[in-house]
Design an enzyme around this catalytic site. Structure first.
Site, PDB file in Angstrom:
ATOM      1  N   ASP A 131      81.522-144.342 -23.716  1.00  0.00           N
ATOM      2  CA  ASP A 131      82.284-144.589 -22.492  1.00  0.00           C
ATOM      3  C   ASP A 131      83.458-145.495 -22.850  1.00  0.00           C
ATOM      4  O   ASP A 131      83.275-146.690 -23.117  1.00  0.00           O
ATOM      5  CB  ASP A 131      81.358-145.249 -21.456  1.00  0.00           C
ATOM      6  CG  ASP A 131      82.076-145.547 -20.144  1.00  0.00           C
ATOM      7  OD1 ASP A 131      83.319-145.442 -20.114  1.00  0.00           O
ATOM      8  OD2 ASP A 131      81.387-145.885 -19.167  1.00  0.00           O
ATOM      9  N   ASP A 177      85.706-136.368 -20.513  1.00  0.00           N
ATOM     10  CA  ASP A 177      85.949-136.220 -19.076  1.00  0.00           C
ATOM     11  C   ASP A 177      85.512-137.493 -18.352  1.00  0.00           C
ATOM     12  O   ASP A 177      85.712-138.601 -18.864  1.00  0.00           O
ATOM     13  CB  ASP A 177      85.149-134.991 -18.589  1.00  0.00           C
ATOM     14  CG  ASP A 177      85.838-134.265 -17.463  1.00  0.00           C
ATOM     15  OD1 ASP A 177      85.813-134.797 -16.349  1.00  0.00           O
ATOM     16  OD2 ASP A 177      86.412-133.178 -17.704  1.00  0.00           O
ATOM     17  N   ASN A 234      66.011-120.862 -18.741  1.00  0.00           N
ATOM     18  CA  ASN A 234      64.940-121.847 -18.543  1.00  0.00           C
ATOM     19  C   ASN A 234      64.345-121.745 -17.140  1.00  0.00           C
ATOM     20  O   ASN A 234      63.731-122.687 -16.658  1.00  0.00           O
ATOM     21  CB  ASN A 234      65.477-123.264 -18.784  1.00  0.00           C
ATOM     22  CG  ASN A 234      66.596-123.629 -17.823  1.00  0.00           C
ATOM     23  OD1 ASN A 234      67.233-122.741 -17.248  1.00  0.00           O
ATOM     24  ND2 ASN A 234      66.854-124.912 -17.636  1.00  0.00           N
ATOM     25  N   HIS A 240      83.103-134.514 -12.024  1.00  0.00           N
ATOM     26  CA  HIS A 240      83.913-133.509 -12.722  1.00  0.00           C
ATOM     27  C   HIS A 240      83.350-133.164 -14.103  1.00  0.00           C
ATOM     28  O   HIS A 240      83.198-131.985 -14.453  1.00  0.00           O
ATOM     29  CB  HIS A 240      85.345-134.043 -12.833  1.00  0.00           C
ATOM     30  CG  HIS A 240      86.337-133.041 -13.303  1.00  0.00           C
ATOM     31  ND1 HIS A 240      86.718-132.921 -14.618  1.00  0.00           N
ATOM     32  CD2 HIS A 240      87.049-132.089 -12.617  1.00  0.00           C
ATOM     33  CE1 HIS A 240      87.629-131.958 -14.725  1.00  0.00           C
ATOM     34  NE2 HIS A 240      87.843-131.433 -13.527  1.00  0.00           N
ATOM     35  N   PRO A 298      68.566-131.622 -14.401  1.00  0.00           N
ATOM     36  CA  PRO A 298      67.530-130.756 -14.993  1.00  0.00           C
ATOM     37  C   PRO A 298      68.086-129.606 -15.827  1.00  0.00           C
ATOM     38  O   PRO A 298      67.398-129.110 -16.728  1.00  0.00           O
ATOM     39  CB  PRO A 298      66.772-130.225 -13.769  1.00  0.00           C
ATOM     40  CG  PRO A 298      67.650-130.510 -12.588  1.00  0.00           C
ATOM     41  CD  PRO A 298      68.463-131.699 -12.939  1.00  0.00           C
ATOM     42  N   ASP A 314      77.261-145.481 -23.000  1.00  0.00           N
ATOM     43  CA  ASP A 314      76.584-144.705 -21.954  1.00  0.00           C
ATOM     44  C   ASP A 314      77.638-143.938 -21.146  1.00  0.00           C
ATOM     45  O   ASP A 314      78.248-144.496 -20.228  1.00  0.00           O
ATOM     46  CB  ASP A 314      75.785-145.639 -21.044  1.00  0.00           C
ATOM     47  CG  ASP A 314      75.088-144.872 -19.925  1.00  0.00           C
ATOM     48  OD1 ASP A 314      75.056-143.623 -19.991  1.00  0.00           O
ATOM     49  OD2 ASP A 314      74.592-145.511 -18.984  1.00  0.00           O
ATOM     50  N   SER A 365      90.176-126.541 -14.743  1.00  0.00           N
ATOM     51  CA  SER A 365      89.088-127.366 -15.294  1.00  0.00           C
ATOM     52  C   SER A 365      87.814-126.551 -15.472  1.00  0.00           C
ATOM     53  O   SER A 365      87.008-126.821 -16.370  1.00  0.00           O
ATOM     54  CB  SER A 365      88.777-128.528 -14.348  1.00  0.00           C
ATOM     55  OG  SER A 365      89.783-129.487 -14.419  1.00  0.00           O
ATOM     56  N   TYR A 416     100.634-128.974 -26.285  1.00  0.00           N
ATOM     57  CA  TYR A 416     100.793-129.119 -27.743  1.00  0.00           C
ATOM     58  C   TYR A 416     100.233-127.845 -28.385  1.00  0.00           C
ATOM     59  O   TYR A 416      99.077-127.765 -28.809  1.00  0.00           O
ATOM     60  CB  TYR A 416     100.068-130.372 -28.250  1.00  0.00           C
ATOM     61  CG  TYR A 416     100.691-131.642 -27.725  1.00  0.00           C
ATOM     62  CD1 TYR A 416     102.048-131.890 -27.927  1.00  0.00           C
ATOM     63  CD2 TYR A 416      99.941-132.588 -27.038  1.00  0.00           C
ATOM     64  CE1 TYR A 416     102.635-133.054 -27.428  1.00  0.00           C
ATOM     65  CE2 TYR A 416     100.523-133.739 -26.550  1.00  0.00           C
ATOM     66  CZ  TYR A 416     101.875-133.957 -26.739  1.00  0.00           C
ATOM     67  OH  TYR A 416     102.454-135.093 -26.249  1.00  0.00           O
ATOM     68  N   ASP A 463      97.808-119.869 -23.733  1.00  0.00           N
ATOM     69  CA  ASP A 463      97.220-119.006 -24.768  1.00  0.00           C
ATOM     70  C   ASP A 463      96.341-117.920 -24.174  1.00  0.00           C
ATOM     71  O   ASP A 463      96.481-116.746 -24.514  1.00  0.00           O
ATOM     72  CB  ASP A 463      96.369-119.852 -25.729  1.00  0.00           C
ATOM     73  CG  ASP A 463      97.224-120.723 -26.618  1.00  0.00           C
ATOM     74  OD1 ASP A 463      98.042-120.167 -27.361  1.00  0.00           O
ATOM     75  OD2 ASP A 463      97.098-121.960 -26.551  1.00  0.00           O
TER      76      ASP A 463
END
Lengths: 267, 453
Positions: free
Chosen positions: B202, B182, B230, B216, B190, B209, B385, B319, B354
């Site tokens: 990247d 992405d 947590n 997004h 956190p 990095d 998304s 596909y 699907d």
């Protein structure tokens, strides 16, 4: 393939046993042509057991569920020598494997399907060892093999149709001494402490459209030493009744038990 | 003696015939070792426990019965009373030795004097994570709550992916990796710290990095596998699975096919088990198709979005052989359309769809800098998304519990276990929601087999 080979092995064992028995019986019959006749009995039996079986689950943890089985049997009892008895057993059983869970299939499934039918075949050998006053001690060994019938079930709740097909088998060996009290004419109570081990497997196939999976779950009983109390009651000279109740003490208490009723006809 | 011998011979023939039938019984397809996949190599992982208390059941007798009559009924079952709940007149009874709970329940249920009999089911804290924002995550557990956006309609009870039920079975394994291909991921968030496998890659800036300079990718990562239970922020679908960030889209949310293809291949080569592609293009190209095929053949599940334009399914989701194409639903289990999203977006449709997953008003993580320093780094996102990472999370849980399954198997399990939520208008698989909205319960928890074929 492995399953098929094992079945062949069992079959060979059973056939060998049967052949030996047949030859022994005919030999005995020939020997006794000049002497006493061969001692034959047919036995019609019903048996029920409820046994806790353990099976490997996830992360090799052992899970337990109950195997309950109803057994309908026909036995032929032959006294091949004085004090040595051989039994051949044929029958049908209905076994319930409730709560057995199959997590190695594409869709995990848990059984709650009631009884699954199966054919029974087996044999028993009993040898009288000691007879003193009113007591008699004999040694008993028994083997039973249950070949479960293949059965199919629909998988509920999916967006497409799917089914599982199960094929269970189990075997049981029993060996131990039997102490019979024979003071009364018609009633002979007996007590037995034996080794009783039941093991088997449940082969499950799953088909959901293109998805296919197989899981073979091996199981065996946890409680192995039952205490049995029974009695033989002679209705007539040729007909007697035999009843037996067994409990299987285990670390969790007494959860497993079995009972059987036999009608014996002596020829 | 002659009759006895005939009987004896007949019995022997019977034994031999019986044995002979075993020898000549036809081998099954399975015995031949063909056509069936054997899936029992590695034991699965599961959180387990009994469903109900052993040796006791709960029974309510008909109100007309006297206490004496009840006592006598209990005695006929060789049972004894352990407790009574007076306000609702329910008796806790001991199951007699040698009898099963289910057996006793079945027996007593048929008794005309009994209103109902049931097992004493074990109640436990539902697998509800302690993350404070969990109550706003209707996609995971929908109680019909107001999801928090002012003016938003209330949801429909259980219009969710049945996450709590699925978590009873597994919360995922750390070894299972979800690649988020992405805009990158905020590695300092956190609720994502500790979940990021490495700095990733990247492909936009050609370095190691994959930090998010958009928002997004961070939104997507949170839905799939935020730090869960947590006491902070939100819950992710795959509690324990790791995130591998891969940046192929720039700060504007755009990128090129070559970077995407490289990102997919890099993910496969670096141990990803699942790839989430909350991105797509209107036109397909061979490079991307080759890349997703590479992933599929490497047993990596590729989950991709259908798109938000109300048109055809985007590529690579289109596909079909290699990707799981995910459409979007809302908090009442409807496909998101322009009409019910206020004209904001509509889930694309077509035969390639699907499954579907919640994609409207989905709470998730945003980069810590997104709202400004010291602000609360969470936001609601919308679109397919947000739907896709729910499916990616489920794929990761399936891979955790059944690592021997192929990518194709996992895709099929997700498809076939879906709830056909639009069955009234479009029964069966359709081009709007595919097989339906995903169900973690049916995909992960053992299905109870009750009836014969």
């Amino acid at each position: 393939m492995e399953v098929w080979m094992k079945r062949c092995l069992y079959l060979v064992m059973i056939l060998t046993f049967t052949l030996n028995l047949t030859f022994l019986s005919f030999a005995q019959a020939e020997i006794e042509e000049a002497g006493p006749s061969i001692n034959l009995k047919s036995v019609l039996g019903f048996e029920f057991f409820s046994r806790t079986v353990g099976w490997k689950g996830d992360n090799e943890n052992t899970y337990t569920s109950k195997l309950k089985s109803y057994l309908f049997t026909l036995k032929m009892d032959i006294e091949i020598q004085r004090g040595l008895f051989l039994d051949l057993l044929l029958g049908y059983s209905s076994s319930n494997y409730a709560e057995m869970t199959f997590r190695e299939l594409p869709f995990s499934v848990e059984l709650d399907v009631g009884g699954i039918g199966g054919y029974l075949i087996g044999g028993e050998i009993k040898k009288d060892l000691i007879s003193k006053e009113n007591f008699e001690i004999a040694l008993l060994g028994r083997f039973t093999f249950c070949l479960g019938l293949k059965k199919q079930w629909d998988i509920p709740g999916l967006a497409v149709t799917g089914e599982v097909e199960g094929n269970p088998t189990w075997m049981q060996v029993v060996a131990g001494p039997v102490l019979t009290y024979q003071r009364h004419n018609r009633l002979s109570p007996y007590l037995s402490l034996s080794f009783n081990y039941l093991w088997g497997s449940f082969d499950m196939d799953e088909t959901v459209q293109t998805l296919r999976g197989n899981e073979k779950k091996k199981f065996s009983t946890e409680a192995l030493i039952p205490i049995s109390l029974g009695a033989i009651y002679a209705l007539k000279d040729s007909i007697s009744l035999k009843g037996e109740f067994s409990v299987f003490p285990h670390k969790g208490g007494i959860e497993d038990f079995a009972f059987m009723i036999n009608v014996v006809y002596a020829f | 003696m002659k009759t006895e011998k005939i009987w004896f011979i007949f019995f022997m023939i019977l034994v031999f015939s019986f044995s002979w039938s075993f020898v000549h019984s036809k081998p099954t397809e399975n015995d031949q070792g063909e056509n069936t996949i054997t899936l029992n190599k590695i034991p699965p992982f599961r959180f387990g426990g009994p469903l109900y208390a052993p040796g006791e059941i709960l029974v309510k007798f008909k109100p007309s019965l006297s206490e004496q009559k009840i006592e006598s009924i209990i005695a006929t079952y060789k049972s004894r009373k352990l407790r009574r709940i007076p306000r609702i007149d329910v008796h806790k009874l001991q199951v007699p030795e040698g009898m099963e709970v289910r057996e006793m329940v079945s027996l007593m249920s048929q008794d005309p004097d009994v209103e109902y009999a049931e097992a004493n089911y074990i109640v436990h804290i539902a697998v509800t994570p302690n993350d404070p924002l969990f109550i706003y995550q209707y996609a995971l557990s929908n109680s019909g709550q107001d999801i928090g956006v002012p003016g938003s309609p209330q949801g429909k009870l259980r219009a969710d992916i049945k996450a709590a039920e699925g978590w009873e079975e597994t919360k995922g394994e750390e070894a299972i990796i979800i690649a988020v291909i992405d805009t990158g991921v905020d590695m300092l968030h956190p609720d994502l710290v500790g979940k990021i496998l490495s700095g990733g890659r990247d492909f936009v800036n050609d370095d190691d990095d994959a930090t998010d300079d958009h928002y997004h990718g961070t939104l997507v990562a949170g839905v799939a596998a935020a730090n869960t239970d947590n006491n902070e922020g939100m819950a992710g679908v795959a509690w324990n699975c790791k995130i591998l960030p891969i940046k192929v889209l720039d700060a504007e949310g755009e990128g090129y096919s070559d970077d995407l293809a490289e990102g997919i291949i890099w993910a496969v080569d670096n141990g990803a088990n699942v790839i989430n592609l909350s991105l797509g293009a209107e036109e397909g190209n061979q490079t991307i198709e080759d890349a997703v095929r590479y992933a599929y053949e490497g047993d990596v599940v590729v989950v991709a979005v259908t798109g938000n334009e109300g048109g055809s399914v985007l590529y690579p989701a289109a596909y079909d052989a290699y990707c799981l194409a995910v459409a979007g639903t809302n908090n009442v289990d409807e496909r998101v359309t322009f009409s019910n999203s206020g004209g904001v977006w509509e889930s694309n449709y077509g035969p390639e769809v699907d499954v579907a997953a919640p994609g409207e008003d989905i709470l998730s993580t945003v980069p810590t800098w997104f709202w400004g320093s010291g602000s609360f780094p969470y936001a609601y996102g919308g679109g397919t998304s947000m739907a896709a990472p729910h499916v990616a999370g489920l794929a990761a849980l399936l891979k955790s519990i059944k690592p021997w399954l192929s990518a194709g198997d996992i895709m099929d399990i997700i498809r076939f276990s879906a709830d056909d939520v639009n069955s009234i208008e479009n029964p069966g698989k359709d081009e709007f929601l595919g097989y339906g909205r995903i169900s973690m319960e049916k995909a992960l928890v053992p299905l109870i087999i009750t009836s014969s074929k």
